[in-house]
Write a protein that holds these residues in place. Structure first.
Motif, PDB file in Angstrom:
ATOM      1  N   ILE A   1       0.737  -1.217  -0.076  1.00 14.97           N
ATOM      2  CA  ILE A   1       0.178  -0.083  -0.005  1.00 14.97           C
ATOM      3  C   ILE A   1       0.978   1.227   0.048  1.00 14.97           C
ATOM      4  O   ILE A   1       0.485   2.229  -0.849  1.00 14.97           O
ATOM      5  CB  ILE A   1      -0.931  -0.089   1.084  1.00 14.97           C
ATOM      6  CG1 ILE A   1      -2.066  -1.125   1.047  1.00 14.97           C
ATOM      7  CG2 ILE A   1      -1.576   1.341   1.209  1.00 14.97           C
ATOM      8  CD1 ILE A   1      -2.929  -1.245   2.121  1.00 14.97           C
ATOM      9  N   SER A   2       2.047   1.249   1.015  1.00 20.41           N
ATOM     10  CA  SER A   2       2.845   2.350   0.708  1.00 20.41           C
ATOM     11  C   SER A   2       3.610   2.768  -0.559  1.00 20.41           C
ATOM     12  O   SER A   2       3.676   3.860  -1.005  1.00 20.41           O
ATOM     13  CB  SER A   2       4.069   2.133   1.720  1.00 20.41           C
ATOM     14  OG  SER A   2       4.843   3.069   1.799  1.00 20.41           O
ATOM     15  N   ILE A   3       3.845   1.544  -1.378  1.00 22.32           N
ATOM     16  CA  ILE A   3       4.249   1.705  -2.625  1.00 22.32           C
ATOM     17  C   ILE A   3       3.255   2.432  -3.516  1.00 22.32           C
ATOM     18  O   ILE A   3       3.713   3.122  -4.411  1.00 22.32           O
ATOM     19  CB  ILE A   3       4.836   0.198  -3.268  1.00 22.32           C
ATOM     20  CG1 ILE A   3       6.039  -0.147  -2.641  1.00 22.32           C
ATOM     21  CG2 ILE A   3       5.052   0.336  -4.542  1.00 22.32           C
ATOM     22  CD1 ILE A   3       6.548  -1.612  -2.715  1.00 22.32           C
ATOM     23  N   SER A   4       1.862   1.746  -3.315  1.00 24.80           N
ATOM     24  CA  SER A   4       1.057   2.477  -4.376  1.00 24.80           C
ATOM     25  C   SER A   4       0.784   4.016  -3.914  1.00 24.80           C
ATOM     26  O   SER A   4       0.594   4.621  -4.888  1.00 24.80           O
ATOM     27  CB  SER A   4      -0.153   1.597  -4.080  1.00 24.80           C
ATOM     28  OG  SER A   4      -0.624   1.763  -2.824  1.00 24.80           O
ATOM     29  N   ASP A   5       1.006   4.289  -2.711  1.00 28.20           N
ATOM     30  CA  ASP A   5       0.929   5.532  -2.091  1.00 28.20           C
ATOM     31  C   ASP A   5       1.876   6.645  -2.985  1.00 28.20           C
ATOM     32  O   ASP A   5       2.003   7.719  -3.367  1.00 28.20           O
ATOM     33  CB  ASP A   5       0.439   5.609  -0.756  1.00 28.20           C
ATOM     34  CG  ASP A   5      -0.834   5.482  -0.489  1.00 28.20           C
ATOM     35  OD1 ASP A   5      -1.512   5.228  -1.006  1.00 28.20           O
ATOM     36  OD2 ASP A   5      -0.757   4.834   0.844  1.00 28.20           O
ATOM     37  N   GLU A   6       3.192   5.951  -2.920  1.00 25.02           N
ATOM     38  CA  GLU A   6       4.344   6.656  -3.359  1.00 25.02           C
ATOM     39  C   GLU A   6       4.145   6.945  -4.855  1.00 25.02           C
ATOM     40  O   GLU A   6       4.557   7.960  -5.309  1.00 25.02           O
ATOM     41  CB  GLU A   6       5.737   6.087  -3.159  1.00 25.02           C
ATOM     42  CG  GLU A   6       6.730   6.683  -3.593  1.00 25.02           C
ATOM     43  CD  GLU A   6       8.234   6.149  -3.095  1.00 25.02           C
ATOM     44  OE1 GLU A   6       9.047   6.466  -3.805  1.00 25.02           O
ATOM     45  OE2 GLU A   6       8.151   5.386  -2.207  1.00 25.02           O
TER      46      GLU A   6
END
Length: 553
Positions: free
Chosen positions: A19-24
């Motif tokens: 999820i953190s990757i997608s938000d980045e």
């Protein structure tokens, strides 16, 4: 890490990291975009898929209308370009409204992700473009062919080399080519970041195949959503909503079958498509239906294939919620946003504490012309009505729903367009009265200070049918547009001469519960804040005020 079984802690760590990757990726998209639509309005979505094309995660700031659309788009892309034919550096694009997000103005950009020469995942980025040619973003078209350039599924990049002919085709068909191509390349950049981040993620955790992780995450999401659906009483629920169109009103209808841990929604009984750009392709209607059920059941569960699996949606082909070419669909939100209040209304008695009163909804204004410096202008102005009240909670003022678009800051809007926001204030008494009050709409005055003639397309709803209240709550105020003090059709094309003023009176959200049961102290605070007039406090809320105070407004 090769096992297909994960303990809860490990799975949560992997899930949060994805999820953190997608938000980045979202932030990359926002920071590299050229248009305020993406950079300020966040009209976007990014998704990651495993190599089996299973939706794994979606960016947190993605908008509801893209829930569930990307897997369908990816399936069509892979039918056109099978996975085994894709190469590192390929970028596949389309804006086909039927297999994409419902209108030509959203570009879907997909990249296959490779690690050590092996296909391991896919990423997709979607943004609303500032222009795609044709008439512009409006409800004015009578056929899809009027609405702009349709890109079939094609490769923008082949093994890292851009297709210059395709780029030139796009540039020659749009009003603001630098903005449009800048936003498309921003999507490409976001996909590049996704490729790098996913490979780093797999290397760091020793994962050779994302499929086991994906299956575990989706299975856990599906179980959580099914548990919440099971709490809704079994039964058949129906509702019908009228919507202002161009000419006679249209209506949408639903039948919801709830059995066990699954829900089936059928839109049979809805109006047929009309010859105006407010028809809704099924991909969009399905997305709004899924979003609505998720709000009622498990809103905190991130979107992936598992979280939508228990929800089935159908609609008769050719109805206004399953538009087919050549029906125009540019303003599909004008009708599509009503899917949420339609479903909430159907389930209002079954789950009264989980549904929301109707929202004033978002209002979108398209502006075309020239900036003060003479450069071409084609952009959108987002403005929100009031949020509908919820059980135990007043609706927020000027907050869009069911969309979650961000509004462009006034300073940015004025500097980028030359259009002055002369006035922007809350509308007293516009929120629907209730034990829990609906959110206030707003009043905005726009003045054309560009020095040039501007063309403005309006796509407003809530002009004939206000945001309804629930359980005894009352409706919010209607929306209205005025040009130089004269009311204009809310879905019309208008010309603003230099100095002309356009007034937007935004709709209020509906209330929940009998207004006479509202806490008197809360009503007094509303009066102090200017949300409720003394006259309404006495007449509608039953507040005991001295006669001279009641007439003070």
């Amino acid at each position: 890490m090769s096992t297909s079984e994960f303990d809860a802690v490990t799975l949560r760590i992997l899930w949060d990291r994805l999820i953190s990757i997608s938000d980045e990726i979202v932030e990359t998209l926002v920071r590299t975009s050229f248009s305020t639509i993406v950079r300020e309005g966040y009209d976007l979505s990014v998704m990651l898929f495993d190599r089996e094309a299973r939706l794994l995660v979606q960016g947190t700031r993605s908008i509801p209308v893209f829930i569930g659309t990307a897997p369908v788009t990816l399936a069509h892309m892979l039918a056109r370009f099978p996975a085994e034919t894709l190469r590192p550096g390929d970028i596949v694009v389309t804006n086909d409204p039927i297999i994409g997000t419902g209108h030509l103005f959203d570009i879907c950009v997909m990249r296959p992700l490779f690690r050590e020469g092996q296909l391991v995942a896919f990423t997709m980025s979607i943004t609303h473009l500032p222009d795609i040619g044709g008439m512009g973003f409006s409800a004015a078209a009578t056929e899809m062919f009027h609405e702009g350039l349709l890109l079939p599924i094609c490769k923008l990049f082949r093994e890292g080399v851009v297709d210059e002919t395709l780029v030139e085709l796009i540039r020659r068909n749009v009003r603001v080519p630098e903005q449009v191509m800048g936003d498309i390349y921003a999507n490409v950049s976001a996909c590049e970041v996704a490729a790098r981040q996913i490979v780093d993620f797999m290397d760091e955790y020793g994962i050779d195949d994302l499929v086991p992780v994906s299956r575990a995450i989706c299975a856990q999401s599906e179980r959580a959503v099914r548990r919440k659906i099971a709490e809704i009483p079994d039964g058949t629920y129906r509702n019908r909503v009228q919507i202002e169109a161009i000419g006679e009103p249209v209506h949408i209808a639903c039948t919801i079958e709830k059995r066990g841990d699954a829900i089936a929604i059928d839109f049979a009984g809805s109006s047929d498509c009309i010859r105006a750009g407010i028809n809704v392709p099924f991909c969009y209607a399905r997305a709004m239906a899924i979003y609505s059920i998720k709000c009622i059941t498990a809103p905190g569960i991130p979107n992936n294939e598992g979280s939508v699996a228990p929800i089935t949606v159908t609609a008769p082909e050719g109805c206004i919620l399953n538009a087919q070419p050549p029906s125009p669909t540019a303003g599909r939100h004008v009708v599509g946003h009503f899917v949420t209040p339609l479903i909430f209304g159907a389930l209002a008695d079954a789950v009264p504490d989980r549904v929301q009163a109707d929202c004033g909804m978002i209002n979108i204004i398209t502006v075309q012309g020239k900036r003060p410096d003479g450069d071409a202008l084609s952009t959108l102005y987002f403005v929100a009505g009031g949020f509908g009240a919820l059980s135990g909670l007043d609706g927020a003022p000027t907050t869009p729903g069911p969309s979650n678009m961000a509004c462009v800051p006034t300073e940015i809007w004025e500097s980028r367009t030359g259009i002055t926001v002369e006035r922007k204030v809350l509308r007293p008494d516009s929120g629907g009265p209730g034990r829990h009050r609906g959110g206030l709409g707003q009043e905005i005055m726009l003045r054309n200070d560009t020095g040039h003639l501007l063309t403005v397309f309006s796509m407003a709803n809530r002009t004939d049918f206000p945001a309804a209240g629930l359980h005894g709550g009352q409706a919010g105020a209607l929306r209205e547009h005025q040009l130089e003090g004269v009311a204009v059709h809310p879905k019309s094309r208008q010309e603003l001469k230099p100095g002309d003023r356009l007034l937007l009176l935004e709709a209020g959200g509906g209330g929940i519960g009998d207004p006479r049961l509202r806490d008197p102290d809360a009503v007094r605070v509303d009066i102090e804040n200017g949300f409720v007039s003394r006259a309404q406090a006495v007449a509608v809320y039953g507040l005991d005020l001295p006669q001279q105070d009641a007439a003070a407004d």
